[in-house]
Write a protein that holds these residues in place. Structure first.
Motif, PDB file in Angstrom:
ATOM      1  N   GLY A  70       8.089  14.413 -20.245  1.00  0.00           N
ATOM      2  CA  GLY A  70       9.540  14.335 -20.410  1.00  0.00           C
ATOM      3  C   GLY A  70      10.220  15.606 -19.946  1.00  0.00           C
ATOM      4  O   GLY A  70       9.582  16.626 -19.674  1.00  0.00           O
ATOM      5  N   GLY A  71      11.553  15.559 -19.824  1.00  0.00           N
ATOM      6  CA  GLY A  71      12.291  16.720 -19.359  1.00  0.00           C
ATOM      7  C   GLY A  71      11.945  17.049 -17.924  1.00  0.00           C
ATOM      8  O   GLY A  71      11.939  16.192 -17.053  1.00  0.00           O
ATOM      9  N   ARG A  72      11.619  18.328 -17.677  1.00  0.00           N
ATOM     10  CA  ARG A  72      11.299  18.774 -16.319  1.00  0.00           C
ATOM     11  C   ARG A  72      10.014  18.186 -15.785  1.00  0.00           C
ATOM     12  O   ARG A  72       9.790  18.129 -14.582  1.00  0.00           O
ATOM     13  CB  ARG A  72      11.171  20.303 -16.282  1.00  0.00           C
ATOM     14  N   VAL A  73       9.138  17.764 -16.693  1.00  0.00           N
ATOM     15  CA  VAL A  73       7.804  17.326 -16.289  1.00  0.00           C
ATOM     16  C   VAL A  73       7.669  15.828 -16.551  1.00  0.00           C
ATOM     17  O   VAL A  73       7.179  15.393 -17.603  1.00  0.00           O
ATOM     18  CB  VAL A  73       6.712  18.125 -17.028  1.00  0.00           C
ATOM     19  N   ARG A  82      13.952   7.808 -18.701  1.00  0.00           N
ATOM     20  CA  ARG A  82      14.035   9.263 -18.594  1.00  0.00           C
ATOM     21  C   ARG A  82      13.897   9.859 -19.993  1.00  0.00           C
ATOM     22  O   ARG A  82      14.729   9.624 -20.873  1.00  0.00           O
ATOM     23  CB  ARG A  82      15.391   9.670 -18.001  1.00  0.00           C
ATOM     24  N   LEU A  83      12.857  10.636 -20.180  1.00  0.00           N
ATOM     25  CA  LEU A  83      12.579  11.227 -21.484  1.00  0.00           C
ATOM     26  C   LEU A  83      13.178  12.624 -21.590  1.00  0.00           C
ATOM     27  O   LEU A  83      13.163  13.378 -20.615  1.00  0.00           O
ATOM     28  CB  LEU A  83      11.077  11.294 -21.729  1.00  0.00           C
ATOM     29  N   PRO A  84      13.680  12.999 -22.753  1.00  0.00           N
ATOM     30  CA  PRO A  84      14.251  14.348 -22.917  1.00  0.00           C
ATOM     31  C   PRO A  84      13.153  15.396 -23.025  1.00  0.00           C
ATOM     32  O   PRO A  84      11.989  15.073 -23.293  1.00  0.00           O
ATOM     33  CB  PRO A  84      15.023  14.239 -24.229  1.00  0.00           C
ATOM     34  N   PRO A  85      13.497  16.673 -22.833  1.00  0.00           N
ATOM     35  CA  PRO A  85      12.527  17.731 -23.113  1.00  0.00           C
ATOM     36  C   PRO A  85      12.197  17.760 -24.602  1.00  0.00           C
ATOM     37  O   PRO A  85      12.992  17.331 -25.444  1.00  0.00           O
ATOM     38  CB  PRO A  85      13.253  19.001 -22.675  1.00  0.00           C
ATOM     39  N   PHE A 124      -0.860  13.885 -19.715  1.00  0.00           N
ATOM     40  CA  PHE A 124      -1.199  15.196 -20.269  1.00  0.00           C
ATOM     41  C   PHE A 124      -0.051  15.638 -21.171  1.00  0.00           C
ATOM     42  O   PHE A 124       0.839  16.388 -20.771  1.00  0.00           O
ATOM     43  CB  PHE A 124      -1.461  16.194 -19.146  1.00  0.00           C
ATOM     44  N   ALA A 125      -0.083  15.163 -22.377  1.00  0.00           N
ATOM     45  CA  ALA A 125       0.952  15.417 -23.374  1.00  0.00           C
ATOM     46  C   ALA A 125       0.333  15.170 -24.747  1.00  0.00           C
ATOM     47  O   ALA A 125      -0.636  14.410 -24.877  1.00  0.00           O
ATOM     48  CB  ALA A 125       2.151  14.489 -23.147  1.00  0.00           C
ATOM     49  N   PRO A 126       0.877  15.819 -25.787  1.00  0.00           N
ATOM     50  CA  PRO A 126       2.088  16.644 -25.834  1.00  0.00           C
ATOM     51  C   PRO A 126       1.805  18.135 -25.631  1.00  0.00           C
ATOM     52  O   PRO A 126       0.675  18.595 -25.773  1.00  0.00           O
ATOM     53  CB  PRO A 126       2.577  16.409 -27.268  1.00  0.00           C
ATOM     54  N   VAL A 127       2.868  18.862 -25.294  1.00  0.00           N
ATOM     55  CA  VAL A 127       2.807  20.325 -25.240  1.00  0.00           C
ATOM     56  C   VAL A 127       2.711  20.852 -26.671  1.00  0.00           C
ATOM     57  O   VAL A 127       3.514  20.486 -27.530  1.00  0.00           O
ATOM     58  CB  VAL A 127       4.049  20.892 -24.533  1.00  0.00           C
ATOM     59  N   LEU A 128       1.717  21.691 -26.931  1.00  0.00           N
ATOM     60  CA  LEU A 128       1.543  22.293 -28.261  1.00  0.00           C
ATOM     61  C   LEU A 128       1.899  23.774 -28.268  1.00  0.00           C
ATOM     62  O   LEU A 128       1.736  24.439 -29.293  1.00  0.00           O
ATOM     63  CB  LEU A 128       0.094  22.107 -28.743  1.00  0.00           C
ATOM     64  N   ASP A 129       2.381  24.266 -27.139  1.00  0.00           N
ATOM     65  CA  ASP A 129       2.791  25.676 -27.074  1.00  0.00           C
ATOM     66  C   ASP A 129       3.985  25.921 -27.996  1.00  0.00           C
ATOM     67  O   ASP A 129       4.914  25.105 -28.060  1.00  0.00           O
ATOM     68  CB  ASP A 129       3.186  26.040 -25.649  1.00  0.00           C
ATOM     69  N   VAL A 130       3.939  27.034 -28.685  1.00  0.00           N
ATOM     70  CA  VAL A 130       5.053  27.458 -29.532  1.00  0.00           C
ATOM     71  C   VAL A 130       5.956  28.357 -28.696  1.00  0.00           C
ATOM     72  O   VAL A 130       5.518  29.390 -28.180  1.00  0.00           O
ATOM     73  CB  VAL A 130       4.552  28.204 -30.776  1.00  0.00           C
ATOM     74  N   ASP A 131       7.200  27.972 -28.551  1.00  0.00           N
ATOM     75  CA  ASP A 131       8.149  28.759 -27.752  1.00  0.00           C
ATOM     76  C   ASP A 131       8.431  30.095 -28.435  1.00  0.00           C
ATOM     77  O   ASP A 131       8.836  30.131 -29.596  1.00  0.00           O
ATOM     78  CB  ASP A 131       9.446  27.958 -27.572  1.00  0.00           C
ATOM     79  N   CYS A 132       8.199  31.168 -27.700  1.00  0.00           N
ATOM     80  CA  CYS A 132       8.492  32.513 -28.219  1.00  0.00           C
ATOM     81  C   CYS A 132       9.776  33.082 -27.640  1.00  0.00           C
ATOM     82  O   CYS A 132      10.097  34.247 -27.872  1.00  0.00           O
ATOM     83  CB  CYS A 132       7.319  33.453 -27.923  1.00  0.00           C
ATOM     84  N   GLY A 133      10.481  32.283 -26.841  1.00  0.00           N
ATOM     85  CA  GLY A 133      11.753  32.722 -26.281  1.00  0.00           C
ATOM     86  C   GLY A 133      11.631  33.571 -25.040  1.00  0.00           C
ATOM     87  O   GLY A 133      12.623  34.139 -24.581  1.00  0.00           O
ATOM     88  N   ILE A 134      10.423  33.666 -24.459  1.00  0.00           N
ATOM     89  CA  ILE A 134      10.252  34.523 -23.291  1.00  0.00           C
ATOM     90  C   ILE A 134       9.654  33.795 -22.097  1.00  0.00           C
ATOM     91  O   ILE A 134       9.588  34.355 -20.998  1.00  0.00           O
ATOM     92  CB  ILE A 134       9.366  35.750 -23.609  1.00  0.00           C
ATOM     93  N   SER A 135       9.213  32.552 -22.282  1.00  0.00           N
ATOM     94  CA  SER A 135       8.519  31.831 -21.215  1.00  0.00           C
ATOM     95  C   SER A 135       9.407  30.762 -20.611  1.00  0.00           C
ATOM     96  O   SER A 135       9.708  29.754 -21.251  1.00  0.00           O
ATOM     97  CB  SER A 135       7.235  31.181 -21.752  1.00  0.00           C
ATOM     98  N   ASP A 136       9.818  30.971 -19.352  1.00  0.00           N
ATOM     99  CA  ASP A 136      10.612  29.956 -18.677  1.00  0.00           C
ATOM    100  C   ASP A 136       9.794  28.707 -18.368  1.00  0.00           C
ATOM    101  O   ASP A 136      10.321  27.596 -18.374  1.00  0.00           O
ATOM    102  CB  ASP A 136      11.198  30.518 -17.372  1.00  0.00           C
TER     103      ASP A 136
END
Length: 348
Positions: A70-73, A82-85, A124-136
């Motif tokens: 979803g989103g960009r990917v 169309r799936l949201p991020p 290949f989902a879901p994303v399990l990354d925790v957003d730290c506010g620094i990774s585009d």
């Protein structure tokens, strides 16, 4: 009818929307076990279903995957919802985590059902990354900046996938959210101590593994204070942490070995060998057909019955008819909900 072949350790891609003669040869190679589809392979739902049917006629057993979180990917657009991020579910929930869970589970089901109706095994989902506010490169692909919220919503998304008969793949182990660099373009270095990674980034993986997560994709990220090798090439991360400490018994897929983050390991043959030795069950070689052929030849006699058993559990669990799906009340309600989250038409 084609006989069922052993599942080899290599996942390949295709150049376009149809199969070429040389690609047919690669698909029947004994080292081939999977195929990943991209936007360049898609024109319409009918074309996709015909392509998949042709692939299945050659290799009924092959795993067919796509990045469609979803989103960009999201590789397939027109003709698919169309799936949201991932971050959108929490943002649109009015502060109610249960509401966000419902949204995420609905999206997971909808994504998986539409793909399964095209006979694609998994995303290949879901994303399990925790957003730290620094990774585009991660950013709004993460469900939350809070580890437990991210785990809760990713688990809901995976629960929806499971209802549609699709296995889930959590990525990017042990976490890509703490680095600014894009591993497609460079090799990111994360200098945080292991204790911090365990307390934050590993939480979603631990919770999803307890839920029964079927697949994991490691990150092309070096956690410098833990191991000098990127996680996808690290026996410490894959065997010691993922397998032993977290108790994961599912399939491990390398991230694309053609990415810049994998270049430290040498040529593609060396990259594949190191990833498999570290504990990956299947390696992805994308966007470089000649390199993929070299990797196939190098692994022609590779056999791992444990890996093959884990990989076979990634197959779609039951078929779905596309016409029946698109005329169902469940699909209609799901599309309506996703459209309200997107604030745009849900089906294009």
């Amino acid at each position: 009818m084609k006989s069922v072949k052993p599942l080899g350790p290599v996942m390949l891609d295709l150049r376009g929307p149809s199969l070429s003669p040389d690609e047919k040869d690669k698909l029947t190679h004994p080292a081939t076990g999977g195929l990943i589809l991209f936007s360049r392979n898609y024109e319409s739902p009918d074309q996709l279903m015909n392509l998949v049917a042709e692939i299945r006629a050659l290799r009924p057993d092959i795993l067919i995957a796509v990045d469609h979180e979803g989103g960009r990917v999201q590789r397939f657009r027109e003709g698919f919802t169309r799936l949201p991020p991932a971050s959108r579910y929490r943002e649109r929930s009015n502060g109610q985590l249960e509401t966000a869970e419902t949204m995420a589970e609905t999206a997971g089901w909808l994504m998986a059902a539409e793909l399964r109706a095209a006979d694609i095994d998994f995303s290949f989902a879901p994303v399990l990354d925790v957003d730290c506010g620094i990774s585009d490169i991660i950013g709004n692909r993460s469900f939350s900046r809070d580890p437990l919220e991210a785990a809760t919503l990713a688990r809901a998304f995976a629960r929806g996938m499971r209802r549609a008969g699709m296995a889930a793949v959590g990525k990017h182990f042990p976490g890509h959210g703490g680095v600014a660099e894009d591993s497609h373009l460079a090799l990111p270095i994360d200098r945080r101590p292991l204790a911090e990674i365990e307390a934050r980034d590993l939480q979603p993986f631990r919770i999803l593994i307890e839920f029964g997560l079927e697949g994991v994709m490691p990150a092309h990220v070096v956690f410098e204070n833990v191991d000098k090798r990127p996680a996808g090439f690290s026996p410490f991360w894959i065997r010691d942490v993922l397998r032993h400490r977290l108790g994961f018994d599912g399939a491990v897929f390398s991230d694309d070995l053609s990415m810049a983050g994998a270049a430290f390991a040498g040529n593609h043959v060396d990259r594949a060998r190191l990833a498999l030795e570290a504990g990956c069950d299947m390696v992805l070689v994308c966007n470089m057909p000649d390199a993929a052929e070299e990797v196939l030849e190098s692994l022609e006699n590779h056999a791992n019955t444990e890996s093959e058993s884990r990989l076979r559990r990634m197959r779609g669990r039951f078929p779905l008819d596309r016409n029946a799906l698109l005329s169902s009340e469940d699909w209609g309600r799901a599309v309506e909900l996703i459209a309200s989250i997107n604030e745009q038409p849900g089906y294009a």
